[in-house]
Motif scaffolding. Structure first.
Motif, PDB file in Angstrom:
ATOM      1  N   UNK A   1      24.737  25.290  52.879  1.00  0.00           N
ATOM      2  CA  UNK A   1      25.650  24.906  51.800  1.00  0.00           C
ATOM      3  C   UNK A   1      26.039  26.151  51.018  1.00  0.00           C
ATOM      4  N   UNK A   2      27.167  26.076  50.340  1.00  0.00           N
ATOM      5  CA  UNK A   2      27.706  27.220  49.610  1.00  0.00           C
ATOM      6  C   UNK A   2      28.232  26.771  48.258  1.00  0.00           C
ATOM      7  N   UNK A   3      28.203  27.692  47.319  1.00  0.00           N
ATOM      8  CA  UNK A   3      28.788  27.433  46.002  1.00  0.00           C
ATOM      9  C   UNK A   3      30.151  28.109  45.945  1.00  0.00           C
ATOM     10  N   UNK A   4      31.135  27.405  45.380  1.00  0.00           N
ATOM     11  CA  UNK A   4      32.467  27.961  45.175  1.00  0.00           C
ATOM     12  C   UNK A   4      32.699  28.061  43.663  1.00  0.00           C
ATOM     13  N   UNK A   5      33.058  29.247  43.203  1.00  0.00           N
ATOM     14  CA  UNK A   5      33.395  29.457  41.794  1.00  0.00           C
ATOM     15  C   UNK A   5      34.877  29.824  41.708  1.00  0.00           C
ATOM     16  N   UNK A   6      35.645  29.008  41.010  1.00  0.00           N
ATOM     17  CA  UNK A   6      37.065  29.294  40.806  1.00  0.00           C
ATOM     18  C   UNK A   6      37.280  30.109  39.541  1.00  0.00           C
ATOM     19  N   UNK A   7      38.391  30.836  39.505  1.00  0.00           N
ATOM     20  CA  UNK A   7      38.751  31.638  38.334  1.00  0.00           C
ATOM     21  C   UNK A   7      40.226  31.434  38.016  1.00  0.00           C
ATOM     22  N   UNK A   8      40.527  31.478  36.722  1.00  0.00           N
ATOM     23  CA  UNK A   8      41.918  31.480  36.281  1.00  0.00           C
ATOM     24  C   UNK A   8      42.288  32.904  35.883  1.00  0.00           C
ATOM     25  N   UNK A   9      43.443  33.371  36.355  1.00  0.00           N
ATOM     26  CA  UNK A   9      43.916  34.709  35.979  1.00  0.00           C
ATOM     27  C   UNK A   9      44.679  34.581  34.663  1.00  0.00           C
ATOM     28  N   UNK A  10      44.089  35.116  33.600  1.00  0.00           N
ATOM     29  CA  UNK A  10      44.694  35.033  32.266  1.00  0.00           C
ATOM     30  C   UNK A  10      45.737  36.128  32.073  1.00  0.00           C
ATOM     31  N   UNK A  11      45.401  37.328  32.537  1.00  0.00           N
ATOM     32  CA  UNK A  11      46.314  38.464  32.389  1.00  0.00           C
ATOM     33  C   UNK A  11      46.255  39.291  33.663  1.00  0.00           C
ATOM     34  N   UNK A  12      47.399  39.933  33.981  1.00  0.00           N
ATOM     35  CA  UNK A  12      47.453  40.765  35.178  1.00  0.00           C
ATOM     36  C   UNK A  12      48.553  41.799  34.984  1.00  0.00           C
ATOM     37  N   UNK A  13      48.200  43.059  35.108  1.00  0.00           N
ATOM     38  CA  UNK A  13      49.169  44.140  34.954  1.00  0.00           C
ATOM     39  C   UNK A  13      49.196  44.951  36.248  1.00  0.00           C
ATOM     40  N   UNK A  14      50.251  44.748  37.036  1.00  0.00           N
ATOM     41  CA  UNK A  14      50.338  45.397  38.345  1.00  0.00           C
ATOM     42  C   UNK A  14      50.471  46.914  38.238  1.00  0.00           C
ATOM     43  N   UNK A  15      51.078  47.400  37.170  1.00  0.00           N
ATOM     44  CA  UNK A  15      51.258  48.855  37.046  1.00  0.00           C
ATOM     45  C   UNK A  15      49.939  49.567  36.786  1.00  0.00           C
ATOM     46  N   UNK A  16      49.048  48.911  36.052  1.00  0.00           N
ATOM     47  CA  UNK A  16      47.736  49.524  35.733  1.00  0.00           C
ATOM     48  C   UNK A  16      46.611  49.016  36.640  1.00  0.00           C
ATOM     49  N   UNK A  17      46.858  47.912  37.374  1.00  0.00           N
ATOM     50  CA  UNK A  17      45.803  47.315  38.191  1.00  0.00           C
ATOM     51  C   UNK A  17      44.711  46.667  37.354  1.00  0.00           C
ATOM     52  N   UNK A  18      45.092  46.175  36.168  1.00  0.00           N
ATOM     53  CA  UNK A  18      44.102  45.536  35.292  1.00  0.00           C
ATOM     54  C   UNK A  18      44.339  44.032  35.248  1.00  0.00           C
ATOM     55  N   UNK A  19      43.292  43.308  34.899  1.00  0.00           N
ATOM     56  CA  UNK A  19      43.402  41.856  34.838  1.00  0.00           C
ATOM     57  C   UNK A  19      42.310  41.299  33.928  1.00  0.00           C
ATOM     58  N   UNK A  20      42.507  40.037  33.564  1.00  0.00           N
ATOM     59  CA  UNK A  20      41.464  39.297  32.857  1.00  0.00           C
ATOM     60  C   UNK A  20      41.340  37.956  33.564  1.00  0.00           C
ATOM     61  N   UNK A  21      40.148  37.649  34.066  1.00  0.00           N
ATOM     62  CA  UNK A  21      39.946  36.373  34.759  1.00  0.00           C
ATOM     63  C   UNK A  21      38.834  35.588  34.069  1.00  0.00           C
ATOM     64  N   UNK A  22      38.996  34.282  34.092  1.00  0.00           N
ATOM     65  CA  UNK A  22      38.068  33.371  33.407  1.00  0.00           C
ATOM     66  C   UNK A  22      37.499  32.396  34.428  1.00  0.00           C
ATOM     67  N   UNK A  23      36.147  32.252  34.509  1.00  0.00           N
ATOM     68  CA  UNK A  23      35.581  31.257  35.431  1.00  0.00           C
ATOM     69  C   UNK A  23      35.971  29.841  35.012  1.00  0.00           C
ATOM     70  N   UNK A  24      36.306  29.004  35.991  1.00  0.00           N
ATOM     71  CA  UNK A  24      36.688  27.622  35.690  1.00  0.00           C
ATOM     72  C   UNK A  24      35.806  26.673  36.499  1.00  0.00           C
ATOM     73  N   UNK A  25      36.399  25.951  37.441  1.00  0.00           N
ATOM     74  CA  UNK A  25      35.681  24.917  38.201  1.00  0.00           C
ATOM     75  C   UNK A  25      34.626  25.535  39.125  1.00  0.00           C
TER      76      UNK A  25
END
Length: 198
Positions: A99-123
Motif C-alpha cells: 500500500x502507498x500514501x498519496x499526498x496532494x499539494x495545491x500550488x499557491x504561487x509559481x514564478x517561472x522566471x525565478x523558478x520559485x513556488x509556494x505549495x500547500x499540502x491538501x488531500x
C-alpha cells in the motif's frame, strides 16, 4: 476515493489489452478509472516487471503507444517520490502489492522566471489493491510514499495519458521547482544496461 472491490482479476497482459481496447475518444478520466476499478491486475503476473533498488524506486515500462503508457513502480520500504506533476496529463494508479500514501499539494504561487513556488499540502489518502486512484486534474501536484510503518515493499501500476518524458519537481522547503527528465529502469521486462540495482 472509490471503495469498490475490483471485480475481475486479469493477467497484466490482458489488463493492458483491455486498456488498449478503449477508443481514443473515450480514453478520459472517468472511463479509464471505471475500467481500473472493475479490473485488477493479478500480482503474480507482474513478476517480469519487478525490479527493486535500495537506492531509489524504479520505473518499469510495460506498454507504450501514442495514447498512453503503463508501468510498474517498485518501492522498497521507506522510499518515496519527489513532489511532482504530470505535465497536464491524466494519471491512474493502483497498488496490487502493498500500500502507498498519496499526498496532494495545491500550488499557491509559481514564478517561472525565478523558478520559485509556494505549495500547500491538501488531500491525503492511501492506495492499495482494492482502492485504485487517479490524479486530480485540478490539483495534479502530489507525492507518493511507501511509509516505513507500512513495513513492506509495494508495487504500483501507473497509466499516463499521454506519455511524457519530463516533469516538474517541487522542493517545498526551498520554495523552488524545476524540470526533471524521466527515464525507465527497465523496458518490457528487460533491465537497461546502464542500470545498477543495489
Amino acid at each position: 476515493m472509490p471503495k469498490q472491490l475490483a471485480v475481475e482479476q486479469l493477467s497484466i497482459a490482458d489488463w493492458v489489452k483491455g486498456l488498449a481496447a478503449i477508443p481514443e475518444r473515450d480514453f478520459v478520466l472517468e472511463t479509464v478509472q471505471d475500467y481500473i476499478i472493475h479490473h485488477a491486475a493479478r500480482p503474480e503476473s507482474l513478476e517480469k516487471y519487478l525490479f527493486f533498488s535500495k537506492g531509489n524506486y524504479t520505473r518499469n515500462l510495460i506498454f507504450k503507444n501514442d495514447l498512453f503508457e503503463c508501468m510498474t513502480i517498485c518501492w522498497e520500504v521507506g522510499q518515496h517520490s519527489r513532489i511532482h506533476n504530470h505535465r497536464d496529463q491524466n494519471c491512474w494508479m493502483s497498488a496490487p502489492i502493498g500500500r502507498l500514501k498519496i499526498q496532494n499539494f495545491r500550488v499557491e504561487e509559481k514564478d517561472a522566471t525565478c523558478g520559485t513556488c509556494k505549495i500547500i499540502p491538501t488531500e491525503i489518502y492511501e492506495m492499495d489493491g482494492v482502492h485504485p486512484v487517479h490524479v486530480n486534474p485540478l490539483e495534479p501536484v502530489h507525492q507518493v510514499l511507501n511509509l516505513p510503518e507500512f513495513n513492506q515493499r509495494a508495487v504500483s501500476i501507473h497509466v499516463y495519458s499521454k506519455p511524457f518524458d519530463s516533469c516538474e519537481v517541487y522542493t517545498r522547503e526551498k520554495g523552488t521547482y524545476g524540470d526533471v527528465p524521466l527515464h525507465y529502469t527497465s523496458e518490457y521486462g528487460k533491465l537497461h544496461p546502464d542500470e545498477k540495482l543495489i
